[in-house]
Design a protein around this motif. Sequence first.
Motif, PDB file in Angstrom:
ATOM      1  N   ASP A   1      43.621  44.713  41.301  1.00  0.00           N
ATOM      2  CA  ASP A   1      42.240  44.868  40.816  1.00  0.00           C
ATOM      3  C   ASP A   1      41.784  46.309  40.933  1.00  0.00           C
ATOM      4  O   ASP A   1      40.942  46.763  40.154  1.00  0.00           O
TER       5      ASP A   1
ATOM      6  N   LYS B   1      39.213  43.599  36.786  1.00  0.00           N
ATOM      7  CA  LYS B   1      39.254  42.345  36.032  1.00  0.00           C
ATOM      8  C   LYS B   1      38.520  42.391  34.699  1.00  0.00           C
ATOM      9  O   LYS B   1      38.884  41.674  33.760  1.00  0.00           O
TER      10      LYS B   1
ATOM     11  N   ARG C   1      48.461  39.989  37.823  1.00  0.00           N
ATOM     12  CA  ARG C   1      48.190  40.475  36.465  1.00  0.00           C
ATOM     13  C   ARG C   1      49.220  41.496  35.979  1.00  0.00           C
ATOM     14  O   ARG C   1      49.471  42.506  36.619  1.00  0.00           O
TER      15      ARG C   1
END
Length: 201
Positions: free
Chosen positions: A22, A27, A83
Amino acid sequence: MDKFTKLTGIAAPMPLINVDTDMIIPKQFLKTIKRSGLGVNLFDEMRYDDDGAEIADFVLNKPAYRDAQILVAGDNFGCGSSREHAPWALLDFGIRCVISTSFADIFFNNCFKNGILPIVLPEEDVAKLMDDAERGANAVITVDLESQTITGPDGGEIGFEVDAFRKHCLLNGLDDIGLTLEKSASIEAFEAQAEQARPWV
């Protein structure tokens, strides 16, 4: 995926530990499924203030490191959520190699799949490269994947380990799709045989 053979570039020092995904790409920038365009938001909350102006003392905003291609990072780099946008953002900025004492497993694997070489080294070697990276525009190091060596600005050499299969993939620019396409002749032969055996399918 671009091949990774030998990289000579400026190394930027980022001694922070536990840099999570992050922090790498926040995000709010995960709406895209494109691999391009994320570099401008790499480390967004550390690079820009609330008004969107650059924070001058952040390493990648300093003139000497704006074109950095190598990141010398603190322990446990890439932790947090899984991610894939994190290596996408690094790559889009221009980072092709990250050096640290340790990485989060999913981030580590995602780097290889996107043409980034993550290198794990002992603490004393990372400290030496971190010191080299502090030289600003003179912080030029060479990462040679074929010989598995890192050469510092003074000519000192450090060896590193890398999985043989992952090395093969990087040297040849093979992501998962590329690996599948290497078997295209066998796939086509199987499909032709299957069509003859089961023409109703």
